[in-house]
Design an enzyme around this catalytic site. Structure first.
Site, mmCIF file in Angstrom:
data_model
loop_
_atom_site.group_PDB
_atom_site.id
_atom_site.type_symbol
_atom_site.label_atom_id
_atom_site.label_comp_id
_atom_site.label_asym_id
_atom_site.label_seq_id
_atom_site.Cartn_x
_atom_site.Cartn_y
_atom_site.Cartn_z
ATOM 1 C CG ASP A 28 -2.024 1.002 1.149
ATOM 2 O OD1 ASP A 28 -3.196 0.582 1.131
ATOM 3 O OD2 ASP A 28 -1.732 2.231 1.097
ATOM 4 C CB ILE A 29 1.062 4.136 -2.316
ATOM 5 C CG1 ILE A 29 2.228 4.991 -2.795
ATOM 6 C CG2 ILE A 29 -0.184 4.966 -2.173
ATOM 7 C CD1 ILE A 29 3.437 4.227 -3.231
ATOM 8 C CD GLU A 87 -7.887 5.785 -1.319
ATOM 9 O OE1 GLU A 87 -7.729 5.593 -0.101
ATOM 10 O OE2 GLU A 87 -6.944 6.029 -2.093
ATOM 11 C CG HIS A 92 -8.336 -3.354 -2.133
ATOM 12 N ND1 HIS A 92 -9.259 -2.651 -2.870
ATOM 13 C CD2 HIS A 92 -8.104 -2.613 -1.022
ATOM 14 C CE1 HIS A 92 -9.574 -1.541 -2.235
ATOM 15 N NE2 HIS A 92 -8.900 -1.490 -1.093
ATOM 16 C CG HIS A 94 -6.478 -2.973 3.402
ATOM 17 N ND1 HIS A 94 -5.757 -1.841 3.077
ATOM 18 C CD2 HIS A 94 -7.727 -2.758 2.922
ATOM 19 C CE1 HIS A 94 -6.530 -0.978 2.438
ATOM 20 N NE2 HIS A 94 -7.736 -1.509 2.339
HETATM 21 P P1 5GP Z 1 -9.852 1.293 0.389
HETATM 22 O O1 5GP Z 1 -10.408 1.283 -1.025
HETATM 23 O O2 5GP Z 1 -9.641 -0.095 0.925
HETATM 24 O O3 5GP Z 1 -10.679 2.144 1.296
HETATM 25 O O4 5GP Z 1 -8.421 1.996 0.313
HETATM 26 C C1 5GP Z 1 -7.583 1.851 -0.813
HETATM 27 C C2 5GP Z 1 -6.145 1.668 -0.381
HETATM 28 O O5 5GP Z 1 -5.347 1.656 -1.550
HETATM 29 C C3 5GP Z 1 -5.611 2.768 0.528
HETATM 30 O O6 5GP Z 1 -5.017 2.189 1.696
HETATM 31 C C4 5GP Z 1 -4.591 3.490 -0.331
HETATM 32 O O7 5GP Z 1 -3.465 3.958 0.383
HETATM 33 C C5 5GP Z 1 -4.199 2.445 -1.363
HETATM 34 N N1 5GP Z 1 -3.872 3.020 -2.666
HETATM 35 C C6 5GP Z 1 -4.602 3.932 -3.352
HETATM 36 N N2 5GP Z 1 -3.997 4.233 -4.526
HETATM 37 C C7 5GP Z 1 -2.863 3.491 -4.560
HETATM 38 C C8 5GP Z 1 -1.815 3.381 -5.530
HETATM 39 O O8 5GP Z 1 -1.799 4.016 -6.582
HETATM 40 N N3 5GP Z 1 -0.811 2.520 -5.236
HETATM 41 C C9 5GP Z 1 -0.794 1.795 -4.082
HETATM 42 N N4 5GP Z 1 0.245 0.973 -3.882
HETATM 43 N N5 5GP Z 1 -1.755 1.875 -3.146
HETATM 44 C C10 5GP Z 1 -2.781 2.729 -3.396
#
Ligand code: 5GP
Length: 130
Positions: A28-29, A87, A92, A94
């Site tokens: 995760d970035i 987001e 996915h 975590h």
């Molecule tokens: P969620 O959709 O589970 O709420 O959050 C999406 C996750 O993806 C976040 O923890 C965010 O930091 C990660 N994320 C979003 N865009 C990118 C990206 O371009 N690259 C990576 N490696 N992680 C990302």
């Protein structure tokens, strides 16, 4: 095409830790803790519980392999598992190495993580996946 599909296609760089024909894992970035890894299906699906039973089972087995690699590479009590998906509309899982409950606090992320450390962690996890 989602941002995760672009990562899988190599159009956007990532700290990859594992891949097979159906799934991809990368750091995760904006990690909540060092070693925070995302496991995604190569086939785009927004909501994790819209994935077929068979693919969801395979995804969890793939995540298990990745989690074992994380646990070997990074000292931790357990690897925690969370699904948010608020987001990025590409399902996915975590995976976060945990010493304590607060290590998986999505309100407290590591901003601008050191690229050298991220590369080192991804390589360490990758080399510990069987
Ligand atoms: P969620 O959709 O589970 O709420 O959050 C999406 C996750 O993806 C976040 O923890 C965010 O930091 C990660 N994320 C979003 N865009 C990118 C990206 O371009 N690259 C990576 N490696 N992680 C990302």
């Amino acid at each position: 095409m989602t941002i995760f599909s672009k990562i899988i296609a190599g159009e956007i760089p990532s700290y990859k830790v594992a891949e097979n024909d159906k799934f991809f894992a990368f750091l995760d970035i904006n990690p909540v803790n060092w070693g925070h890894t995302l496991v995604v299906p190569k086939k785009e699906e927004d909501y994790i519980f819209d994935i077929s039973d068979e693919d969801l089972g395979e995804m969890m087995v793939f995540a298990k392999k990745v989690a074992k690699g994380i646990k070997k590479a990074i000292p931790c009590r357990k690897v925690g598992v969370t699904v948010l998906g608020l987001e990025v509309p590409h399902a996915h899982i975590h995976l976060v190495p945990l010493q304590k409950e607060g290590d998986m606090d999505f309100k407290s992320k590591i901003d601008n993580p050191d690229p050298a450390k991220m590369k080192e962690l991804a390589e360490a996890i990758a080399s510990n996946i069987e």
